[in-house]
Design a protein around this motif. Structure first.
Motif, mmCIF file in Angstrom:
data_model
loop_
_atom_site.group_PDB
_atom_site.id
_atom_site.type_symbol
_atom_site.label_atom_id
_atom_site.label_comp_id
_atom_site.label_asym_id
_atom_site.label_seq_id
_atom_site.Cartn_x
_atom_site.Cartn_y
_atom_site.Cartn_z
ATOM 1 N N MET A 161 0.830 -1.181 0.000
ATOM 2 C CA MET A 161 0.000 0.000 0.000
ATOM 3 C C MET A 161 0.881 1.253 0.000
ATOM 4 O O MET A 161 1.766 1.403 0.824
ATOM 5 N N LYS A 162 0.632 2.140 -0.933
ATOM 6 C CA LYS A 162 1.357 3.396 -0.996
ATOM 7 C C LYS A 162 0.904 4.295 0.149
ATOM 8 O O LYS A 162 -0.196 4.184 0.645
ATOM 9 N N LYS A 163 1.775 5.199 0.518
ATOM 10 C CA LYS A 163 1.447 6.146 1.583
ATOM 11 C C LYS A 163 1.768 7.556 1.115
ATOM 12 O O LYS A 163 2.663 7.770 0.314
ATOM 13 N N TYR A 164 1.014 8.482 1.627
ATOM 14 C CA TYR A 164 1.298 9.895 1.439
ATOM 15 C C TYR A 164 2.100 10.311 2.659
ATOM 16 O O TYR A 164 1.572 10.500 3.740
ATOM 17 N N THR A 165 3.398 10.431 2.487
ATOM 18 C CA THR A 165 4.301 10.600 3.617
ATOM 19 C C THR A 165 4.298 12.036 4.149
ATOM 20 O O THR A 165 3.880 12.971 3.459
ATOM 21 N N SER A 190 -11.969 17.454 -2.080
ATOM 22 C CA SER A 190 -12.902 16.383 -1.702
ATOM 23 C C SER A 190 -13.489 15.710 -2.937
ATOM 24 O O SER A 190 -13.747 14.507 -2.927
ATOM 25 N N LEU A 191 -13.668 16.481 -4.002
ATOM 26 C CA LEU A 191 -14.179 15.895 -5.254
ATOM 27 C C LEU A 191 -13.087 15.125 -5.991
ATOM 28 O O LEU A 191 -13.323 14.033 -6.501
ATOM 29 N N VAL A 192 -11.892 15.690 -6.028
ATOM 30 C CA VAL A 192 -10.773 15.030 -6.710
ATOM 31 C C VAL A 192 -10.414 13.726 -6.012
ATOM 32 O O VAL A 192 -10.051 12.740 -6.651
ATOM 33 N N ALA A 193 -10.546 13.684 -4.691
ATOM 34 C CA ALA A 193 -10.195 12.480 -3.929
ATOM 35 C C ALA A 193 -11.122 11.309 -4.226
ATOM 36 O O ALA A 193 -10.792 10.159 -3.932
ATOM 37 N N LEU A 194 -12.259 11.581 -4.824
ATOM 38 C CA LEU A 194 -13.175 10.500 -5.192
ATOM 39 C C LEU A 194 -12.658 9.696 -6.384
ATOM 40 O O LEU A 194 -13.101 8.578 -6.619
ATOM 41 N N ILE A 195 -11.729 10.259 -7.139
ATOM 42 C CA ILE A 195 -11.143 9.559 -8.278
ATOM 43 C C ILE A 195 -10.271 8.424 -7.746
ATOM 44 O O ILE A 195 -9.415 8.643 -6.890
ATOM 45 N N PRO A 196 -10.471 7.227 -8.230
ATOM 46 C CA PRO A 196 -9.662 6.100 -7.740
ATOM 47 C C PRO A 196 -8.172 6.320 -8.010
ATOM 48 O O PRO A 196 -7.778 6.742 -9.090
ATOM 49 N N GLN A 210 -5.934 10.050 2.970
ATOM 50 C CA GLN A 210 -4.657 10.385 2.343
ATOM 51 C C GLN A 210 -4.878 11.011 0.969
ATOM 52 O O GLN A 210 -4.195 11.966 0.603
ATOM 53 N N LYS A 211 -5.823 10.467 0.216
ATOM 54 C CA LYS A 211 -6.116 11.040 -1.096
ATOM 55 C C LYS A 211 -6.687 12.445 -0.947
ATOM 56 O O LYS A 211 -6.354 13.333 -1.726
ATOM 57 N N TYR A 212 -7.545 12.642 0.058
ATOM 58 C CA TYR A 212 -8.171 13.943 0.271
ATOM 59 C C TYR A 212 -7.128 15.007 0.587
ATOM 60 O O TYR A 212 -7.122 16.082 -0.009
ATOM 61 N N ARG A 272 -3.849 14.915 0.026
ATOM 62 C CA ARG A 272 -2.960 15.071 -1.133
ATOM 63 C C ARG A 272 -3.653 15.855 -2.244
ATOM 64 O O ARG A 272 -3.093 16.804 -2.794
ATOM 65 N N ALA A 273 -4.888 15.476 -2.567
ATOM 66 C CA ALA A 273 -5.633 16.153 -3.627
ATOM 67 C C ALA A 273 -5.891 17.617 -3.270
ATOM 68 O O ALA A 273 -5.788 18.501 -4.131
ATOM 69 N N SER A 274 -6.202 17.875 -2.022
ATOM 70 C CA SER A 274 -6.467 19.247 -1.598
ATOM 71 C C SER A 274 -5.214 20.103 -1.701
ATOM 72 O O SER A 274 -5.266 21.226 -2.211
ATOM 73 N N LEU A 275 -4.100 19.592 -1.224
ATOM 74 C CA LEU A 275 -2.860 20.366 -1.280
ATOM 75 C C LEU A 275 -2.412 20.600 -2.723
ATOM 76 O O LEU A 275 -1.968 21.697 -3.078
ATOM 77 N N LEU A 276 -2.546 19.587 -3.563
ATOM 78 C CA LEU A 276 -2.182 19.764 -4.973
ATOM 79 C C LEU A 276 -3.123 20.740 -5.670
ATOM 80 O O LEU A 276 -2.693 21.527 -6.525
ATOM 81 N N THR A 277 -4.398 20.718 -5.304
ATOM 82 C CA THR A 277 -5.352 21.667 -5.867
ATOM 83 C C THR A 277 -5.006 23.090 -5.445
ATOM 84 O O THR A 277 -5.055 24.018 -6.255
ATOM 85 N N ILE A 278 -4.621 23.268 -4.192
ATOM 86 C CA ILE A 278 -4.204 24.589 -3.713
ATOM 87 C C ILE A 278 -2.955 25.048 -4.455
ATOM 88 O O ILE A 278 -2.844 26.230 -4.818
ATOM 89 N N ILE A 279 -2.030 24.148 -4.711
ATOM 90 C CA ILE A 279 -0.823 24.501 -5.471
ATOM 91 C C ILE A 279 -1.197 24.985 -6.871
ATOM 92 O O ILE A 279 -0.663 25.985 -7.358
ATOM 93 N N VAL A 280 -2.119 24.291 -7.517
ATOM 94 C CA VAL A 280 -2.552 24.699 -8.863
ATOM 95 C C VAL A 280 -3.217 26.073 -8.819
ATOM 96 O O VAL A 280 -2.907 26.953 -9.630
#
Length: 109
Positions: free
Chosen positions: A1-5, A68-74, A82-84, A86-94
């Protein structure tokens, strides 16, 4: 299992802080006031205040909502939490990158 470190999370947070600081610095350096949508003049202090609230309140709120919407993507092996994050921080970066690019274009060209 991958982890968001923690290292990845901290790297994303540092990128967000740098982008936000650059955006605010450019805004405040080239800001001499502006006009609002009603056509009234807004002084430099008010523009800086609006920029700060946009950068440090509005962008993160929108980033976490869209995250929260992006994290729904498998995505392989991460839990929703972890997806939430990661997705939130990457969305903020964009979003911050777009704001910085827009600020540069408006003030330098």
């Amino acid at each position: 299992m991958k982890k968001y470190t923690k290292e990845q999370r901290n790297k994303h947070l540092i990128i967000i802080l740098i982008l936000s600081a650059l955006t605010f610095a450019i805004t405040s350096m080239f800001n001499s006031g502006s006009t609002n949508l009603a056509g009234e003049f807004v002084d430099r202090k008010s523009v800086n205040s609006a920029a700060l609230s946009t950068i440090f309140i509005t962008v993160p709120v929108v980033g976490f909502i869209l995250g929260s919407l992006v994290a729904l993507i498998p995505y392989g092996g991460l839990t929703y939490r972890q997806k939430y994050l990661r997705a939130s921080l990457l969305t903020i970066i964009v979003i911050d990158s777009i704001l910085l690019f827009n600020t540069i274009i408006q003030n330098l060209f």
